[in-house]
Design a protein around this motif. Structure first.
Motif, PDB file in Angstrom:
ATOM      1  N   PRO A 146       0.851  -1.209   0.000  1.00  0.00           N
ATOM      2  CA  PRO A 146       0.000   0.000   0.000  1.00  0.00           C
ATOM      3  C   PRO A 146       0.881   1.250   0.000  1.00  0.00           C
ATOM      4  N   SER A 147       1.605   1.433  -1.055  1.00  0.00           N
ATOM      5  CA  SER A 147       2.669   2.458  -1.104  1.00  0.00           C
ATOM      6  C   SER A 147       2.497   3.445  -2.248  1.00  0.00           C
ATOM      7  N   VAL A 148       1.301   3.461  -2.859  1.00  0.00           N
ATOM      8  CA  VAL A 148       1.145   4.244  -4.092  1.00  0.00           C
ATOM      9  C   VAL A 148       0.189   5.422  -3.925  1.00  0.00           C
ATOM     10  N   LEU A 149       0.680   6.615  -4.275  1.00  0.00           N
ATOM     11  CA  LEU A 149      -0.190   7.788  -4.431  1.00  0.00           C
ATOM     12  C   LEU A 149      -0.655   7.728  -5.895  1.00  0.00           C
ATOM     13  N   TRP A 150      -1.924   7.388  -6.084  1.00  0.00           N
ATOM     14  CA  TRP A 150      -2.459   7.213  -7.440  1.00  0.00           C
ATOM     15  C   TRP A 150      -2.966   8.521  -8.018  1.00  0.00           C
ATOM     16  N   THR A 151      -2.596   8.762  -9.259  1.00  0.00           N
ATOM     17  CA  THR A 151      -3.135   9.867 -10.046  1.00  0.00           C
ATOM     18  C   THR A 151      -3.652   9.252 -11.342  1.00  0.00           C
ATOM     19  N   LEU A 152      -4.983   9.229 -11.506  1.00  0.00           N
ATOM     20  CA  LEU A 152      -5.553   8.670 -12.739  1.00  0.00           C
ATOM     21  C   LEU A 152      -6.113   9.833 -13.546  1.00  0.00           C
ATOM     22  N   PHE A 153      -5.575  10.070 -14.726  1.00  0.00           N
ATOM     23  CA  PHE A 153      -6.026  11.213 -15.524  1.00  0.00           C
ATOM     24  C   PHE A 153      -7.454  10.985 -16.022  1.00  0.00           C
ATOM     25  N   ARG A 154      -8.203  12.098 -16.063  1.00  0.00           N
ATOM     26  CA  ARG A 154      -9.617  12.035 -16.489  1.00  0.00           C
ATOM     27  C   ARG A 154      -9.727  11.625 -17.960  1.00  0.00           C
ATOM     28  N   SER A 155      -8.890  12.199 -18.817  1.00  0.00           N
ATOM     29  CA  SER A 155      -9.022  11.959 -20.257  1.00  0.00           C
ATOM     30  C   SER A 155      -8.263  10.717 -20.693  1.00  0.00           C
ATOM     31  N   PRO A 156      -8.949   9.827 -21.406  1.00  0.00           N
ATOM     32  CA  PRO A 156      -8.236   8.687 -21.979  1.00  0.00           C
ATOM     33  C   PRO A 156      -7.401   9.112 -23.184  1.00  0.00           C
ATOM     34  N   ILE A 157      -6.398   8.325 -23.532  1.00  0.00           N
ATOM     35  CA  ILE A 157      -5.687   8.524 -24.797  1.00  0.00           C
ATOM     36  C   ILE A 157      -6.241   7.473 -25.767  1.00  0.00           C
ATOM     37  N   GLN A 158      -5.948   7.650 -27.052  1.00  0.00           N
ATOM     38  CA  GLN A 158      -6.444   6.701 -28.038  1.00  0.00           C
ATOM     39  C   GLN A 158      -5.293   6.015 -28.758  1.00  0.00           C
ATOM     40  N   ILE A 159      -5.502   4.747 -29.096  1.00  0.00           N
ATOM     41  CA  ILE A 159      -4.583   4.039 -29.997  1.00  0.00           C
ATOM     42  C   ILE A 159      -5.467   3.353 -31.047  1.00  0.00           C
ATOM     43  N   SER A 160      -4.871   3.015 -32.193  1.00  0.00           N
ATOM     44  CA  SER A 160      -5.679   2.449 -33.283  1.00  0.00           C
ATOM     45  C   SER A 160      -5.988   0.972 -33.019  1.00  0.00           C
TER      46      SER A 160
END
Ligand code: 5EF
Ligand code: ZN
Length: 263
Positions: A204-218
């Motif tokens: 339990p050692s993680v400060l999580w930052t999850l970005f709101r916007s997804p990125i796209q790949i083909s």
């Protein structure tokens, strides 16, 4: 150390037998319920330093049997967080070739095609990742949700080498590139919570930052990520495809998920 997998007798419901933290508190990933978020005006935009790597800097792209991982130089770092966090590696979680649904974090129950994690360690306090990985203020991981859509040229900077790491423990050198280009535009819009590694040892050692916007790949890029690599070694007779390498969402135990944006 003990073997672990994402399914079967060494799958995630058995991890805690050899890795007790996996059965503990503050576990990740979670399902982010946007109606239970708390806006925090103190959450500053994430600032990336030295993310634009020159082509004569060489990174190691590897298959560790659990994920496709790219080593990153520790002179890359984040600011805008409680401490300076230096980069260590980035890796991915995905579904399978015909199921583009393999992210670890969910948003209102929605699983995205894949998820990228950039693992950083608190370089104000610890000398390297291994020293930091089991400390409560040790790590900061940037999470980026991935959707299938437009071709992503930044992704191809390492994806074009993936056939060199088809089997477990294979590694190849890839030229440096602008890692910033792998991230979404808005680094000021993200979810924030205290969590853990999503793989054993699940510290339990993680400060999580999850970005709101997804990125796209083909679709082709997703297919190559999801179907190119095996979790088995090259010499093993029956090769085992590496896919669906995502942990299921964990209980939030009333953890508050902060959010840096209002609407
Ligand atoms: N989703 S995640 O960000 O939590 C996460 C992973 F998903 C993942 F696969 C790995 S790993 O090292 O590639 C394989 C498992 O150790 C790590 N690496 C961490 C986990 C354990 C450890 C020990 C020393 C150095 C790095 C790591 C990780 F932090
Ligand atoms: Zn991860």
């Amino acid at each position: 150390e003990a073997k672990w997998t994402y399914n079967g007798p060494e799958g995630e419901h058995h991890w805690s037998k050899h890795y007790p933290f996996c059965g503990g508190v503050f576990q990740s990933p979670i399902d982010i319920q946007t109606d239970l978020l708390r806006f925090d005006p103190h959450l500053r935009p994430i600032e990336l330093h030295n993310y634009n790597l020159s082509a004569n800097e060489h990174l190691t792209l590897g298959n560790n049997g659990h994920s496709v991982q790219l080593s990153l130089p520790s002179r890359m770092f984040l600011s805008g967080l409680p401490h300076r966090y230096s980069a260590a590696q980035l890796h991915f979680h995905w579904g399978s070739a015909n199921t583009p649904s393999g992210s670890e974090h969910l948003v209102n129950g929605k699983r995205f095609a894949a998820e990228m994690h950039i693992v950083h360690f608190n370089s104000d306090k610890y000398a390297n990742l291994s020293m930091a990985v089991d400390k409560s203020d040790g790590l900061a991981v940037l999470g980026v949700l991935v959707e299938v859509g437009k071709f992503n040229p930044a992704f191809d900077q390492f994806l074009k080498f993936i056939n060199g790491i088809k089997y477990r423990d294979q590694k190849v050198k890839v030229p440096g590139f602008n890692v910033r280009a792998l991230l979404p535009l808005r680094l000021d819009e993200y979810y924030r919570y205290d969590g853990s590694l999503t793989t054993p040892p699940c510290y339990p050692s993680v400060l999580w930052t999850l970005f709101r916007s997804p990125i796209q790949i083909s679709p082709k890029q997703f297919l190559s990520l999801a179907s190119a690599v095996y979790s088995s070694h090259a010499q093993e007779s029956n090769s085992v495809s590496l896919n669906a390498n995502y942990r299921k969402p964990q209980l939030s135990d009333h953890r508050v998920v902060l959010v840096s944006f209002k609407e």
